[in-house]
Design a protein around this motif. Structure first.
Motif, PDB file in Angstrom:
ATOM      1  N   MET A 131       0.909  -1.191  -0.064  1.00 22.16           N
ATOM      2  CA  MET A 131      -0.148  -0.150  -0.049  1.00 22.16           C
ATOM      3  C   MET A 131       0.914   1.281   0.067  1.00 22.16           C
ATOM      4  SD  MET A 131      -2.967   0.909   2.704  1.00 22.16           S
ATOM      5  CE  MET A 131      -1.897   1.574   4.055  1.00 22.16           C
ATOM      6  N   GLU A 132       0.503   2.070  -0.854  1.00 21.35           N
ATOM      7  CA  GLU A 132       1.541   3.337  -1.037  1.00 21.35           C
ATOM      8  C   GLU A 132       0.664   4.456  -0.133  1.00 21.35           C
ATOM      9  OE1 GLU A 132       3.349   6.389  -4.199  1.00 21.35           O
ATOM     10  OE2 GLU A 132       3.293   4.159  -4.606  1.00 21.35           O
ATOM     11  N   PHE A 133       1.584   5.342   0.447  1.00 27.08           N
ATOM     12  CA  PHE A 133       1.066   6.185   1.486  1.00 27.08           C
ATOM     13  C   PHE A 133       0.645   7.513   0.703  1.00 27.08           C
ATOM     14  CE2 PHE A 133       3.351   3.572   4.366  1.00 27.08           C
ATOM     15  CZ  PHE A 133       2.465   3.089   5.324  1.00 27.08           C
ATOM     16  N   THR A 134      -0.277   8.160   1.340  1.00 25.37           N
ATOM     17  CA  THR A 134      -0.658   9.564   0.595  1.00 25.37           C
ATOM     18  C   THR A 134       0.133  10.386   1.173  1.00 25.37           C
ATOM     19  OG1 THR A 134      -2.094  10.120   2.214  1.00 25.37           O
ATOM     20  CG2 THR A 134      -2.965   8.922   0.340  1.00 25.37           C
ATOM     21  N   GLN A 135       0.057  11.941   0.615  1.00 25.62           N
ATOM     22  CA  GLN A 135       1.149  13.018   1.081  1.00 25.62           C
ATOM     23  C   GLN A 135       0.900  13.249   2.617  1.00 25.62           C
ATOM     24  OE1 GLN A 135       3.539  12.676  -1.131  1.00 25.62           O
ATOM     25  NE2 GLN A 135       4.020  14.867  -0.307  1.00 25.62           N
ATOM     26  N   ASP A 136      -0.640  13.205   2.874  1.00 23.64           N
ATOM     27  CA  ASP A 136      -1.017  13.359   4.110  1.00 23.64           C
ATOM     28  C   ASP A 136      -0.682  12.367   5.177  1.00 23.64           C
ATOM     29  OD1 ASP A 136      -2.473  15.767   3.079  1.00 23.64           O
ATOM     30  OD2 ASP A 136      -4.409  14.664   3.111  1.00 23.64           O
TER      31      ASP A 136
END
Length: 105
Positions: free
Chosen positions: A1-6
């Protein structure tokens, strides 16, 4: 899972608070200024909103955050959210895994 900027920003703030007591103290007393100083970016909260930071590092205590209620019946999904739903992703599952990676969902 790739993390969002937030999510990446949140992780950076937490890591800094763990490592730097003066940052943590400022974060708790003046979160907007502390985060702006850390990131170099201006934070604009929506009118009527405030940011509250609580120290939950006491390992002998289990903390539960009760978020604001979301009116799912009147919520409209944006294009990215529609794609995620169509692709079988679960935003709720992703959220739960983000806030508590050890949870089994």
């Amino acid at each position: 899972m790739e993390f969002t900027q937030d999510q990446k920003l949140y992780a950076e703030i937490v890591q800094k608070a763990w490592e730097d007591k003066s940052f943590k103290d400022e974060l708790m007393t003046n979160p907007i200024a502390a985060i702006e100083r850390l990131t170099g970016k201006k934070i604009n909260l929506p009118p009527g909103k405030k940011m509250v930071v609580r120290d939950q590092t006491d390992e002998s205590t289990v903390y539960i955050n009760i978020p604001a209620r979301v009116d799912f019946d009147n919520m409209e999904l944006n294009e990215e959210q529609l794609e995620a739903v169509a692709g079988g992703k679960s935003p709720i599952k992703d959220f739960l895994l983000f806030i508590c990676p050890t949870i089994s969902v």
